[in-house]
Motif scaffolding. Structure first.
Motif, PDB file in Angstrom:
ATOM      1  N   GLN A  24       0.837  -1.197   0.000  1.00  0.00           N
ATOM      2  CA  GLN A  24       0.000   0.000   0.000  1.00  0.00           C
ATOM      3  C   GLN A  24       0.876   1.253   0.000  1.00  0.00           C
ATOM      4  O   GLN A  24       1.913   1.305   0.669  1.00  0.00           O
ATOM      5  CB  GLN A  24      -0.927   0.004   1.220  1.00  0.00           C
ATOM      6  CG  GLN A  24      -1.874  -1.186   1.273  1.00  0.00           C
ATOM      7  CD  GLN A  24      -2.830  -1.217   0.099  1.00  0.00           C
ATOM      8  OE1 GLN A  24      -3.343  -0.179  -0.332  1.00  0.00           O
ATOM      9  NE2 GLN A  24      -3.092  -2.417  -0.413  1.00  0.00           N
ATOM     10  N   ILE A  25       0.422   2.265  -0.736  1.00  0.00           N
ATOM     11  CA  ILE A  25       1.144   3.533  -0.843  1.00  0.00           C
ATOM     12  C   ILE A  25       0.217   4.672  -0.412  1.00  0.00           C
ATOM     13  O   ILE A  25      -0.961   4.701  -0.800  1.00  0.00           O
ATOM     14  CB  ILE A  25       1.614   3.785  -2.288  1.00  0.00           C
ATOM     15  CG1 ILE A  25       2.594   2.698  -2.731  1.00  0.00           C
ATOM     16  CG2 ILE A  25       2.257   5.166  -2.417  1.00  0.00           C
ATOM     17  CD1 ILE A  25       3.018   2.826  -4.176  1.00  0.00           C
ATOM     18  N   LEU A  27       0.326   8.882  -0.498  1.00  0.00           N
ATOM     19  CA  LEU A  27       1.004  10.115  -0.876  1.00  0.00           C
ATOM     20  C   LEU A  27       0.238  11.293  -0.290  1.00  0.00           C
ATOM     21  O   LEU A  27      -0.928  11.511  -0.628  1.00  0.00           O
ATOM     22  CB  LEU A  27       1.063  10.248  -2.402  1.00  0.00           C
ATOM     23  CG  LEU A  27       1.869   9.188  -3.160  1.00  0.00           C
ATOM     24  CD1 LEU A  27       1.837   9.481  -4.648  1.00  0.00           C
ATOM     25  CD2 LEU A  27       3.304   9.124  -2.665  1.00  0.00           C
ATOM     26  N   PRO A  28       0.859  12.049   0.607  1.00  0.00           N
ATOM     27  CA  PRO A  28       0.172  13.208   1.188  1.00  0.00           C
ATOM     28  C   PRO A  28      -0.171  14.245   0.119  1.00  0.00           C
ATOM     29  O   PRO A  28       0.439  14.283  -0.950  1.00  0.00           O
ATOM     30  CB  PRO A  28       1.200  13.759   2.181  1.00  0.00           C
ATOM     31  CG  PRO A  28       2.159  12.640   2.421  1.00  0.00           C
ATOM     32  CD  PRO A  28       2.210  11.859   1.146  1.00  0.00           C
ATOM     33  N   ALA A  29      -1.144  15.076   0.431  1.00  0.00           N
ATOM     34  CA  ALA A  29      -1.508  16.168  -0.471  1.00  0.00           C
ATOM     35  C   ALA A  29      -0.285  17.029  -0.761  1.00  0.00           C
ATOM     36  O   ALA A  29       0.509  17.342   0.130  1.00  0.00           O
ATOM     37  CB  ALA A  29      -2.616  17.015   0.153  1.00  0.00           C
ATOM     38  N   GLY A  30      -0.134  17.395  -2.025  1.00  0.00           N
ATOM     39  CA  GLY A  30       0.992  18.216  -2.434  1.00  0.00           C
ATOM     40  C   GLY A  30       2.134  17.444  -3.047  1.00  0.00           C
ATOM     41  O   GLY A  30       2.967  18.020  -3.747  1.00  0.00           O
ATOM     42  N   VAL A  31       2.198  16.126  -2.805  1.00  0.00           N
ATOM     43  CA  VAL A  31       3.285  15.320  -3.373  1.00  0.00           C
ATOM     44  C   VAL A  31       3.043  15.051  -4.851  1.00  0.00           C
ATOM     45  O   VAL A  31       3.946  15.148  -5.681  1.00  0.00           O
ATOM     46  CB  VAL A  31       3.446  14.000  -2.596  1.00  0.00           C
ATOM     47  CG1 VAL A  31       4.465  13.089  -3.283  1.00  0.00           C
ATOM     48  CG2 VAL A  31       3.873  14.281  -1.156  1.00  0.00           C
ATOM     49  N   ALA A  32       1.802  14.702  -5.193  1.00  0.00           N
ATOM     50  CA  ALA A  32       1.460  14.385  -6.591  1.00  0.00           C
ATOM     51  C   ALA A  32       0.152  15.070  -6.973  1.00  0.00           C
ATOM     52  O   ALA A  32      -0.695  14.480  -7.625  1.00  0.00           O
ATOM     53  CB  ALA A  32       1.367  12.885  -6.781  1.00  0.00           C
ATOM     54  N   GLY A  33      -0.011  16.284  -6.548  1.00  0.00           N
ATOM     55  CA  GLY A  33      -1.247  17.007  -6.811  1.00  0.00           C
ATOM     56  C   GLY A  33      -1.847  17.560  -5.536  1.00  0.00           C
ATOM     57  O   GLY A  33      -1.294  17.385  -4.434  1.00  0.00           O
ATOM     58  N   LEU A  35      -4.582  16.706  -3.951  1.00  0.00           N
ATOM     59  CA  LEU A  35      -5.236  15.747  -3.079  1.00  0.00           C
ATOM     60  C   LEU A  35      -4.270  14.648  -2.645  1.00  0.00           C
ATOM     61  O   LEU A  35      -3.329  14.308  -3.364  1.00  0.00           O
ATOM     62  CB  LEU A  35      -6.441  15.106  -3.794  1.00  0.00           C
ATOM     63  CG  LEU A  35      -7.536  16.059  -4.272  1.00  0.00           C
ATOM     64  CD1 LEU A  35      -8.604  15.287  -5.034  1.00  0.00           C
ATOM     65  CD2 LEU A  35      -8.142  16.820  -3.107  1.00  0.00           C
ATOM     66  N   GLU A  36      -4.524  14.084  -1.458  1.00  0.00           N
ATOM     67  CA  GLU A  36      -3.745  12.926  -1.043  1.00  0.00           C
ATOM     68  C   GLU A  36      -4.198  11.706  -1.846  1.00  0.00           C
ATOM     69  O   GLU A  36      -5.336  11.629  -2.303  1.00  0.00           O
ATOM     70  CB  GLU A  36      -3.914  12.665   0.461  1.00  0.00           C
ATOM     71  CG  GLU A  36      -5.311  12.320   0.906  1.00  0.00           C
ATOM     72  CD  GLU A  36      -5.384  12.090   2.407  1.00  0.00           C
ATOM     73  OE1 GLU A  36      -4.402  12.387   3.099  1.00  0.00           O
ATOM     74  OE2 GLU A  36      -6.427  11.606   2.871  1.00  0.00           O
TER      75      GLU A  36
END
Length: 226
Positions: A24-25, A27-33, A35-36
């Motif tokens: 499972q991955i 990604l917090p908000a801001g890392v790839a857009g 939204l998380e």
């Protein structure tokens, strides 16, 4: 071992099998857009009589999960003959160094354009369209990355699509645009896969879905209508 005793039945050759390793991955908000994001990533042990192939090395720290999967098959690290990397993204190659150290005899393969971007102290050999690894045929499917590849086991009809397409809530979906290097090339790769007739379609993100070929063709048709 060869059976030379005519009085004993010949042992059947092992059938093609696959064993998923699911991580499972988050990604917090801001890392790839804005939204998380929460999603899974899958690598696979696959093989038969000709050898045991690990498809992708998973995230960094994935070795323990791969070892558990080996145990479920009654196998060991030394049984892995080949490691095929579908592409260069960290959730697919992050575990490469540890896997290579535990299975030093395994040949490591990837699509040629991706090899320079994969951190590795071990030789990575290039695969071209139509090459075979232990009964699995390479299909170059660029777009997600320049060297992305898929694998088709011709005898069983099992198709590993990597990140060319995934599934969410039982439906087939394209990968997020922020992770796609060339959207037009990715569409051409989807069209290439849609012309095949696999018995199963195996995704690096998301579980299998019913009638995947029809779903893929509908996905492509919808983009044409839109």
């Amino acid at each position: 071992m060869t059976n030379n005793d005519p009085g004993k039945p010949r042992a059947a050759a092992p059938q093609f099998f696959l064993e998923p390793i699911i991580q499972q991955i988050h990604l917090p908000a801001g890392v790839a857009g804005a939204l998380e994001l929460d999603f899974d990533v899958r690598c696979f042990l696959a093989g038969g009589a000709s050898g045991l192939v690990l498809i992708d090395a998973g995230l960094e720290g994935s070795a323990s999960a791969i070892e558990q999967a080996l145990g479920r098959l009654g196998a060991e690290w030394a049984d892995i003959t080949d490691l095929v990397l579908t592409h260069s993204h960290p959730d697919h190659v992050g575990g490469l160094a540890e896997v290579a150290s535990k299975a030093p005899a395994a040949a490591i393969w990837a699509g040629g354009p991706d090899i320079p971007t994969i951190p590795s102290d071990t030789l990575i050999r290039p695969l071209s369209d139509g090459d075979h690894v232990r009964g699995m045929r390479t299909l170059l499917t660029p777009g997600h990355t320049a060297g992305h590849l898929s694998l088709l086991h011709d005898d069983s009809g099992v198709l590993f699509v990597g990140d060319t397409v995934g599934t969410t809530n039982g439906a087939m979906t394209r990968g997020p645009s922020q992770f796609t290097a060339d959207a037009a090339e990715a569409e051409r790769s989807l069209l290439k896969l849609s012309r095949l007739e696999p018995t199963r379609m195996i995704f690096s993100h998301g579980p299998e879905v019913p009638d995947p070929v029809a779903q893929l063709r509908r996905l492509l048709d919808q983009s044409v209508r839109d």
